[in-house]
Design a protein around this motif. Structure first.
Motif, PDB file in Angstrom:
ATOM      1  N   ASP A 100      33.442  38.666  30.492  1.00 14.24           N
ATOM      2  CA  ASP A 100      33.532  40.123  30.364  1.00 14.24           C
ATOM      3  C   ASP A 100      34.871  40.490  29.722  1.00 14.24           C
ATOM      4  O   ASP A 100      34.988  41.496  29.035  1.00 14.24           O
ATOM      5  CB  ASP A 100      33.476  40.797  31.745  1.00 14.24           C
ATOM      6  CG  ASP A 100      32.162  40.561  32.468  1.00 14.24           C
ATOM      7  OD1 ASP A 100      31.182  40.207  31.778  1.00 14.24           O
ATOM      8  OD2 ASP A 100      32.118  40.734  33.689  1.00 14.24           O
ATOM      9  N   HIS A 119      35.545  44.648  36.331  1.00 14.40           N
ATOM     10  CA  HIS A 119      35.140  45.765  37.201  1.00 14.40           C
ATOM     11  C   HIS A 119      34.340  46.815  36.425  1.00 14.40           C
ATOM     12  O   HIS A 119      33.398  47.402  36.955  1.00 14.40           O
ATOM     13  CB  HIS A 119      36.370  46.417  37.852  1.00 14.40           C
ATOM     14  CG  HIS A 119      36.900  45.624  39.013  1.00 14.40           C
ATOM     15  ND1 HIS A 119      36.142  45.342  40.132  1.00 14.40           N
ATOM     16  CD2 HIS A 119      38.100  45.034  39.220  1.00 14.40           C
ATOM     17  CE1 HIS A 119      36.859  44.621  40.982  1.00 14.40           C
ATOM     18  NE2 HIS A 119      38.049  44.420  40.454  1.00 14.40           N
ATOM     19  N   THR A 122      30.839  45.503  36.186  1.00 18.47           N
ATOM     20  CA  THR A 122      30.203  45.630  37.511  1.00 18.47           C
ATOM     21  C   THR A 122      29.724  47.066  37.734  1.00 18.47           C
ATOM     22  O   THR A 122      28.570  47.300  38.118  1.00 18.47           O
ATOM     23  CB  THR A 122      31.214  45.252  38.620  1.00 18.47           C
ATOM     24  OG1 THR A 122      31.652  43.920  38.390  1.00 18.47           O
ATOM     25  CG2 THR A 122      30.582  45.354  40.009  1.00 18.47           C
ATOM     26  N   ASP A 123      30.619  48.011  37.468  1.00 16.43           N
ATOM     27  CA  ASP A 123      30.270  49.423  37.698  1.00 16.43           C
ATOM     28  C   ASP A 123      29.150  49.878  36.758  1.00 16.43           C
ATOM     29  O   ASP A 123      28.258  50.632  37.162  1.00 16.43           O
ATOM     30  CB  ASP A 123      31.508  50.321  37.500  1.00 16.43           C
ATOM     31  CG  ASP A 123      32.566  50.063  38.566  1.00 16.43           C
ATOM     32  OD1 ASP A 123      32.222  49.444  39.594  1.00 16.43           O
ATOM     33  OD2 ASP A 123      33.729  50.465  38.351  1.00 16.43           O
ATOM     34  N   ASP A 126      25.880  48.452  37.968  1.00 18.33           N
ATOM     35  CA  ASP A 126      25.468  49.142  39.201  1.00 18.33           C
ATOM     36  C   ASP A 126      24.958  50.547  38.915  1.00 18.33           C
ATOM     37  O   ASP A 126      24.004  51.004  39.526  1.00 18.33           O
ATOM     38  CB  ASP A 126      26.645  49.229  40.187  1.00 18.33           C
ATOM     39  CG  ASP A 126      26.827  47.923  40.938  1.00 18.33           C
ATOM     40  OD1 ASP A 126      25.968  47.034  40.788  1.00 18.33           O
ATOM     41  OD2 ASP A 126      27.831  47.788  41.649  1.00 18.33           O
ATOM     42  N   SER A 134      22.556  41.714  40.412  1.00 19.49           N
ATOM     43  CA  SER A 134      23.120  41.061  39.221  1.00 19.49           C
ATOM     44  C   SER A 134      23.921  39.848  39.661  1.00 19.49           C
ATOM     45  O   SER A 134      24.669  39.896  40.635  1.00 19.49           O
ATOM     46  CB  SER A 134      23.931  42.043  38.377  1.00 19.49           C
ATOM     47  OG  SER A 134      25.081  42.432  39.014  1.00 19.49           O
ATOM     48  N   ARG A 136      26.495  36.983  38.427  1.00 23.79           N
ATOM     49  CA  ARG A 136      27.517  36.859  37.401  1.00 23.79           C
ATOM     50  C   ARG A 136      28.149  35.472  37.424  1.00 23.79           C
ATOM     51  O   ARG A 136      28.167  34.804  38.456  1.00 23.79           O
ATOM     52  CB  ARG A 136      28.590  37.920  37.656  1.00 23.79           C
ATOM     53  CG  ARG A 136      28.016  39.312  37.968  1.00 23.79           C
ATOM     54  CD  ARG A 136      27.794  40.092  36.725  1.00 23.79           C
ATOM     55  NE  ARG A 136      29.061  40.458  36.118  1.00 23.79           N
ATOM     56  CZ  ARG A 136      29.808  41.497  36.501  1.00 23.79           C
ATOM     57  NH1 ARG A 136      29.393  42.285  37.473  1.00 23.79           N
ATOM     58  NH2 ARG A 136      30.942  41.762  35.900  1.00 23.79           N
ATOM     59  N   THR A 162      35.130  39.510  42.454  1.00 27.62           N
ATOM     60  CA  THR A 162      33.797  39.191  42.983  1.00 27.62           C
ATOM     61  C   THR A 162      33.451  40.021  44.225  1.00 27.62           C
ATOM     62  O   THR A 162      32.298  40.011  44.656  1.00 27.62           O
ATOM     63  CB  THR A 162      33.660  37.694  43.353  1.00 27.62           C
ATOM     64  OG1 THR A 162      34.609  37.389  44.376  1.00 27.62           O
ATOM     65  CG2 THR A 162      33.881  36.793  42.154  1.00 27.62           C
ATOM     66  N   TRP A 165      30.394  42.018  44.141  1.00 29.06           N
ATOM     67  CA  TRP A 165      29.154  41.253  43.927  1.00 29.06           C
ATOM     68  C   TRP A 165      28.540  40.821  45.255  1.00 29.06           C
ATOM     69  O   TRP A 165      27.408  40.335  45.289  1.00 29.06           O
ATOM     70  CB  TRP A 165      29.403  39.997  43.076  1.00 29.06           C
ATOM     71  CG  TRP A 165      30.139  40.211  41.787  1.00 29.06           C
ATOM     72  CD1 TRP A 165      30.514  41.407  41.219  1.00 29.06           C
ATOM     73  CD2 TRP A 165      30.615  39.198  40.891  1.00 29.06           C
ATOM     74  NE1 TRP A 165      31.192  41.182  40.048  1.00 29.06           N
ATOM     75  CE2 TRP A 165      31.273  39.851  39.813  1.00 29.06           C
ATOM     76  CE3 TRP A 165      30.545  37.792  40.878  1.00 29.06           C
ATOM     77  CZ2 TRP A 165      31.859  39.150  38.750  1.00 29.06           C
ATOM     78  CZ3 TRP A 165      31.123  37.093  39.833  1.00 29.06           C
ATOM     79  CH2 TRP A 165      31.771  37.770  38.783  1.00 29.06           C
TER      80      TRP A 165
END
Ligand SMILES: [Zn+2]
Length: 393
Positions: A100, A119, A122-123, A126, A134, A136, A162, A165
């Motif tokens: 990422d 992050h 991730t956001d 989500d 998800s 990763r 993490t 997650w």
């Protein structure tokens, strides 16, 4: 009769799954449209342009809001891809095989850029897919501080990135070392490795058993996972044959993927940014294979991703490409399905015999090889690459 019918129905429902596979997003949280796309490079650490204060060099053009073919991608590209996917595709869960983080300069050492990128992804996942798990993978750019590194403090970094997650994954190894396993449906298991520990560029790379034992004991964990599972999707950012895979990882993975070739349904890698597959030989005999996902990061090509289906033991994927030049021209962001792998190459499954068959047919069938080359990195067409030669390792 009824029992047979019920068993058949149960089998159908238990063994069909689909997932969106993203890789190597390389989002640049400080991307600025209209900044120069060719700029003065301060060091050889992998600096990219399209940032405020970049100094243009000859041939430079303004970076577009959706991204640039030779620079890291803007957050808007990521949310545009996810928006399009949400409107057009159905799948059960998401796999992201890592990286990422963006390509940065020495200032990365003094910033939170890598954590910010992870992050952000991730956001974004989500908020676009709140009910889709998800899974990763840590890549060599998801590092601390700088690219490819696990400096002291990396474990704190892993715990931080993490932590969100955990709502999808219950494995304490993830928060400590970035590797984990996850049972998908009582039969198929995701086994997710963190290859950064074995990156040949990592000053703190693990290159022997005793160091491995002292730092998470990942290879022994991996062997135990393979030994106790029936059906594994093995996720790892760096392919075992990559130049960045150190000798310790190369030899451990070569051994394990061979020994457990009946357990591993597929090895899914990122890192190369191209749409590829690899075949591995031991003693002159094909023993295993890996599927390498193309990147969202442009790296000379349009953003690409796959949607996999795995049903009744048959694995397949569709590959999608998002033409950002057209998106800039029309101000309408869209992606298109390029092909379905089994249909495109007239195969019955993605497994070792079918991939060997494809490789052998491509050696004599120029049209088939041209199809593979066309899908490799569109619209880029690099005829200096030995496309067939790099398949077999
Ligand atoms: Zn990458």
């Amino acid at each position: 009769m009824l029992k047979t019918l019920l068993t058949g129905l149960l089998f159908t429902s238990c063994c069909a799954m689909s997932w969106l596979h993203l890789s190597d997003i390389h989002v640049d949280m400080r991307y600025k449209d209209n900044a120069p796309n060719k700029c003065v490079v301060w060091s050889k650490l992998g600096t990219m342009c399209c940032r405020d204060n970049d100094i243009a060099i000859g041939g430079s053009e303004p970076c577009s809001k959706y991204g640039d073919l030779s620079n890291d991608v803007p957050p808007l590209l990521v949310t545009s891809v996810l928006g399009w996917v949400g409107d057009n595709l159905y799948f059960d869960f998401i796999i992201n095989t890592g990286d990422d983080g963006s390509h940065k300069d020495v200032n990365q050492v003094f910033s939170n850029d890598n954590a910010d990128s992870i992050h952000f992804i991730t956001d974004a996942l989500d908020s676009h897919f709140p009910s889709k798990p998800s899974y990763r993978v840590m890549g060599n750019h998801d590092s601390y501080w700088n690219v490819d590194q696990t400096f002291p403090g990396y474990s704190r970094f892993v715990a931080d990135v993490t932590n969100p997650w955990k709502k999808w994954i219950n494995d304490s190894n993830m928060g400590s070392y970035g590797y984990y396993s996850h049972d998908l449906d009582g039969r198929t298991k995701l086994v997710v490795m963190n290859s950064l520990f074995y990156d040949a560029h990592n000053l703190f790379q693990i290159n022997d058993v005793s160091y491995d034992k002292a730092t998470g004991n990942q290879i022994a964990w991996l062997e135990n996972e393979l030994n106790t599972s029936k059906d594994v999707l093995f996720l790892n950012h760096i392919p075992m044959t990559s130049g960045e895979s150190n000798e310790y990882m190369k030899s451990a993975l070569s051994n394990l993927t061979h020994r457990y070739s009946n357990t591993i349904t597929a090895t899914l890698n990122g890192h190369s940014h191209r749409s590829r597959f690899e075949l591995y030989k031991v003693g002159g005999i094909y023993v295993s294979f890996a599927l390498i996902n193309p990147s969202i990061y442009t790296d000379g090509h349009y953003p690409m991703f796959r949607k996999y289906t795995y049903e009744e033991g048959v694995l397949d994927f569709e590959e999608y490409v998002c033409n950002i030049s057209a998106a800039v021209e029309t101000n309408n962001f869209t992606c298109t399905k390029e092909y379905s792998f089994l249909e495109e190459y007239s195969l019955t499954n993605i497994d070792l015999p079918n991939l060997v068959n494809l490789y052998e047919r491509m050696q004599t069938n120029g049209t088939l090889l041209d199809m593979y080359i066309t899908h490799y990195s569109p619209p880029e067409l690099d005829m200096t690459i030995d496309y067939l030669g790099e398949i077999v390792n």
